[in-house]
Design a protein around this motif. Structure first.
Motif, PDB file in Angstrom:
ATOM      1  N   THR A  44       0.878  -1.162   0.000  1.00 53.04           N
ATOM      2  CA  THR A  44       0.000   0.000   0.000  1.00 53.04           C
ATOM      3  C   THR A  44       0.913   1.209   0.000  1.00 53.04           C
ATOM      4  O   THR A  44       1.773   1.337   0.860  1.00 53.04           O
ATOM      5  CB  THR A  44      -0.910   0.012   1.246  1.00 53.04           C
ATOM      6  N   THR A  45       0.756   2.054  -0.987  1.00 54.29           N
ATOM      7  CA  THR A  45       1.633   3.212  -1.135  1.00 54.29           C
ATOM      8  C   THR A  45       0.817   4.460  -1.441  1.00 54.29           C
ATOM      9  O   THR A  45      -0.219   4.379  -2.111  1.00 54.29           O
ATOM     10  CB  THR A  45       2.687   2.955  -2.238  1.00 54.29           C
ATOM     11  N   ASN A  46       1.272   5.595  -0.920  1.00 50.37           N
ATOM     12  CA  ASN A  46       0.554   6.837  -1.200  1.00 50.37           C
ATOM     13  C   ASN A  46       0.754   7.236  -2.654  1.00 50.37           C
ATOM     14  O   ASN A  46       1.792   6.984  -3.242  1.00 50.37           O
ATOM     15  CB  ASN A  46       0.975   7.955  -0.249  1.00 50.37           C
ATOM     16  N   MET A  47      -0.268   7.854  -3.207  1.00 47.77           N
ATOM     17  CA  MET A  47      -0.220   8.333  -4.581  1.00 47.77           C
ATOM     18  C   MET A  47       0.018   9.840  -4.556  1.00 47.77           C
ATOM     19  O   MET A  47      -0.287  10.507  -3.567  1.00 47.77           O
ATOM     20  CB  MET A  47      -1.522   7.990  -5.300  1.00 47.77           C
ATOM     21  N   ASP A  48       0.587  10.353  -5.623  1.00 50.85           N
ATOM     22  CA  ASP A  48       0.890  11.781  -5.736  1.00 50.85           C
ATOM     23  C   ASP A  48      -0.235  12.498  -6.459  1.00 50.85           C
ATOM     24  O   ASP A  48      -0.712  12.046  -7.499  1.00 50.85           O
ATOM     25  CB  ASP A  48       2.191  11.988  -6.512  1.00 50.85           C
ATOM     26  N   ARG A  49      -0.650  13.656  -5.907  1.00 48.52           N
ATOM     27  CA  ARG A  49      -1.690  14.477  -6.522  1.00 48.52           C
ATOM     28  C   ARG A  49      -1.085  15.176  -7.732  1.00 48.52           C
ATOM     29  O   ARG A  49      -0.059  15.835  -7.629  1.00 48.52           O
ATOM     30  CB  ARG A  49      -2.193  15.509  -5.501  1.00 48.52           C
ATOM     31  N   THR A  50      -1.707  15.009  -8.902  1.00 61.89           N
ATOM     32  CA  THR A  50      -1.245  15.659 -10.123  1.00 61.89           C
ATOM     33  C   THR A  50      -2.438  16.321 -10.807  1.00 61.89           C
ATOM     34  O   THR A  50      -3.580  16.161 -10.367  1.00 61.89           O
ATOM     35  CB  THR A  50      -0.607  14.641 -11.103  1.00 61.89           C
ATOM     36  N   ALA A  51      -2.189  16.992 -11.900  1.00 62.47           N
ATOM     37  CA  ALA A  51      -3.269  17.628 -12.657  1.00 62.47           C
ATOM     38  C   ALA A  51      -4.219  16.582 -13.240  1.00 62.47           C
ATOM     39  O   ALA A  51      -5.387  16.872 -13.490  1.00 62.47           O
ATOM     40  CB  ALA A  51      -2.679  18.480 -13.779  1.00 62.47           C
ATOM     41  N   ARG A  52      -3.752  15.355 -13.435  1.00 57.60           N
ATOM     42  CA  ARG A  52      -4.571  14.284 -14.007  1.00 57.60           C
ATOM     43  C   ARG A  52      -5.369  13.525 -12.952  1.00 57.60           C
ATOM     44  O   ARG A  52      -6.263  12.768 -13.271  1.00 57.60           O
ATOM     45  CB  ARG A  52      -3.674  13.299 -14.765  1.00 57.60           C
ATOM     46  N   GLY A  53      -4.992  13.650 -11.691  1.00 61.47           N
ATOM     47  CA  GLY A  53      -5.624  12.887 -10.612  1.00 61.47           C
ATOM     48  C   GLY A  53      -4.553  12.465  -9.619  1.00 61.47           C
ATOM     49  O   GLY A  53      -3.641  13.221  -9.328  1.00 61.47           O
ATOM     50  N   TRP A  54      -4.655  11.250  -9.119  1.00 59.53           N
ATOM     51  CA  TRP A  54      -3.659  10.685  -8.211  1.00 59.53           C
ATOM     52  C   TRP A  54      -2.842   9.678  -8.995  1.00 59.53           C
ATOM     53  O   TRP A  54      -3.393   8.799  -9.660  1.00 59.53           O
ATOM     54  CB  TRP A  54      -4.354  10.003  -7.034  1.00 59.53           C
ATOM     55  N   GLU A  55      -1.501   9.808  -8.950  1.00 60.46           N
ATOM     56  CA  GLU A  55      -0.647   8.950  -9.761  1.00 60.46           C
ATOM     57  C   GLU A  55       0.444   8.303  -8.927  1.00 60.46           C
ATOM     58  O   GLU A  55       0.917   8.872  -7.940  1.00 60.46           O
ATOM     59  CB  GLU A  55       0.030   9.746 -10.879  1.00 60.46           C
ATOM     60  N   GLN A  56       0.849   7.123  -9.388  1.00 55.60           N
ATOM     61  CA  GLN A  56       1.974   6.426  -8.778  1.00 55.60           C
ATOM     62  C   GLN A  56       2.555   5.460  -9.794  1.00 55.60           C
ATOM     63  O   GLN A  56       1.819   4.814 -10.539  1.00 55.60           O
ATOM     64  CB  GLN A  56       1.535   5.654  -7.530  1.00 55.60           C
ATOM     65  N   ASN A  57       3.891   5.402  -9.828  1.00 53.19           N
ATOM     66  CA  ASN A  57       4.592   4.396 -10.616  1.00 53.19           C
ATOM     67  C   ASN A  57       4.919   3.238  -9.692  1.00 53.19           C
ATOM     68  O   ASN A  57       5.388   3.448  -8.574  1.00 53.19           O
ATOM     69  CB  ASN A  57       5.884   4.949 -11.207  1.00 53.19           C
ATOM     70  N   VAL A  58       4.656   2.027 -10.157  1.00 53.05           N
ATOM     71  CA  VAL A  58       4.940   0.825  -9.369  1.00 53.05           C
ATOM     72  C   VAL A  58       5.571  -0.214 -10.284  1.00 53.05           C
ATOM     73  O   VAL A  58       5.327  -0.222 -11.493  1.00 53.05           O
ATOM     74  CB  VAL A  58       3.670   0.247  -8.705  1.00 53.05           C
ATOM     75  N   PRO A  59       6.373  -1.112  -9.702  1.00 52.69           N
ATOM     76  CA  PRO A  59       6.973  -2.163 -10.525  1.00 52.69           C
ATOM     77  C   PRO A  59       5.934  -3.205 -10.922  1.00 52.69           C
ATOM     78  O   PRO A  59       5.018  -3.507 -10.153  1.00 52.69           O
ATOM     79  CB  PRO A  59       8.036  -2.773  -9.611  1.00 52.69           C
ATOM     80  N   MET A  60       6.064  -3.720 -12.115  1.00 49.90           N
ATOM     81  CA  MET A  60       5.232  -4.824 -12.574  1.00 49.90           C
ATOM     82  C   MET A  60       6.029  -6.097 -12.320  1.00 49.90           C
ATOM     83  O   MET A  60       7.171  -6.198 -12.746  1.00 49.90           O
ATOM     84  CB  MET A  60       4.944  -4.652 -14.064  1.00 49.90           C
ATOM     85  N   LYS A  61       5.454  -7.025 -11.565  1.00 44.99           N
ATOM     86  CA  LYS A  61       6.134  -8.277 -11.240  1.00 44.99           C
ATOM     87  C   LYS A  61       5.270  -9.453 -11.663  1.00 44.99           C
ATOM     88  O   LYS A  61       4.054  -9.385 -11.564  1.00 44.99           O
ATOM     89  CB  LYS A  61       6.380  -8.397  -9.735  1.00 44.99           C
ATOM     90  N   ASN A  62       5.899 -10.517 -12.094  1.00 41.50           N
ATOM     91  CA  ASN A  62       5.199 -11.781 -12.359  1.00 41.50           C
ATOM     92  C   ASN A  62       4.020 -11.644 -13.313  1.00 41.50           C
ATOM     93  O   ASN A  62       3.077 -12.416 -13.248  1.00 41.50           O
ATOM     94  CB  ASN A  62       4.743 -12.417 -11.041  1.00 41.50           C
ATOM     95  N   HIS A  63       4.046 -10.640 -14.171  1.00 37.89           N
ATOM     96  CA  HIS A  63       3.109 -10.472 -15.280  1.00 37.89           C
ATOM     97  C   HIS A  63       1.669 -10.104 -14.906  1.00 37.89           C
ATOM     98  O   HIS A  63       0.870  -9.811 -15.777  1.00 37.89           O
ATOM     99  CB  HIS A  63       3.095 -11.711 -16.178  1.00 37.89           C
ATOM    100  N   THR A  64       1.300 -10.157 -13.627  1.00 40.77           N
ATOM    101  CA  THR A  64      -0.075  -9.825 -13.241  1.00 40.77           C
ATOM    102  C   THR A  64      -0.086  -9.061 -11.926  1.00 40.77           C
ATOM    103  O   THR A  64       0.571  -9.453 -10.968  1.00 40.77           O
ATOM    104  CB  THR A  64      -0.927 -11.104 -13.078  1.00 40.77           C
ATOM    105  N   MET A  65      -0.841  -7.968 -11.908  1.00 41.27           N
ATOM    106  CA  MET A  65      -0.998  -7.196 -10.684  1.00 41.27           C
ATOM    107  C   MET A  65      -2.474  -6.821 -10.542  1.00 41.27           C
ATOM    108  O   MET A  65      -3.093  -6.339 -11.486  1.00 41.27           O
ATOM    109  CB  MET A  65      -0.162  -5.921 -10.721  1.00 41.27           C
ATOM    110  N   ALA A  66      -3.030  -7.060  -9.359  1.00 36.33           N
ATOM    111  CA  ALA A  66      -4.387  -6.617  -9.030  1.00 36.33           C
ATOM    112  C   ALA A  66      -4.252  -5.403  -8.118  1.00 36.33           C
ATOM    113  O   ALA A  66      -3.320  -5.325  -7.318  1.00 36.33           O
ATOM    114  CB  ALA A  66      -5.157  -7.735  -8.337  1.00 36.33           C
ATOM    115  N   PHE A  67      -5.180  -4.452  -8.244  1.00 36.47           N
ATOM    116  CA  PHE A  67      -5.060  -3.252  -7.418  1.00 36.47           C
ATOM    117  C   PHE A  67      -6.415  -2.612  -7.160  1.00 36.47           C
ATOM    118  O   PHE A  67      -7.387  -2.849  -7.864  1.00 36.47           O
ATOM    119  CB  PHE A  67      -4.083  -2.247  -8.042  1.00 36.47           C
ATOM    120  N   CYS A  68      -6.430  -1.790  -6.114  1.00 40.84           N
ATOM    121  CA  CYS A  68      -7.591  -0.987  -5.745  1.00 40.84           C
ATOM    122  C   CYS A  68      -7.063   0.252  -5.025  1.00 40.84           C
ATOM    123  O   CYS A  68      -5.847   0.449  -4.939  1.00 40.84           O
ATOM    124  CB  CYS A  68      -8.570  -1.783  -4.896  1.00 40.84           C
TER     125      CYS A  68
END
Length: 101
Positions: free
Chosen positions: A57-81
């Motif tokens: 669980t990581t905080n997202m950064d407020r940007t002009a587009r909304g809330w953004e975050q870069n995260v690593p992609m591991k093992n070809h599948t990531m689920a998120f909310c």
């Protein structure tokens, strides 16, 4: 290994884009943002979307587009909310979102 294709769920305010290396960018402007959240957090896990591994669980950064975050992609599948600082969740009506590469 296949490459992640950009996609968005405009109705729910979620966009996923590959960035560099094994990173993906997740942008959120959905229900929590529209409800005035002062902070949005990305909650994600890898491998089987029904049995998350290596959850973060990581905080997202407020940007002009909304809330953004870069995260690593591991093992070809990531689920998120998403959740806000008041512990309100947006989990796509219990289905979460899934990024696959």
């Amino acid at each position: 290994m296949s490459l992640l294709q950009s996609w968005n769920d405009m109705e729910k305010g979620v966009e996923v884009r590959p960035t560099f290396g094994n990173q993906i960018n997740i942008c959120y402007s959905g229900l929590l943002d529209k409800s005035g959240a002062d902070q949005v957090y990305l909650h994600c896990g890898y491998r089987d979307p029904n049995n998350w591994q290596e959850t973060i669980t990581t905080n997202m950064d407020r940007t002009a587009r909304g809330w953004e975050q870069n995260v690593p992609m591991k093992n070809h599948t990531m689920a998120f909310c998403f959740k806000d600082s008041a512990n309100n969740w947006d989990n796509n009506s219990g289905h979460n979102w899934i990024a696959r590469a």
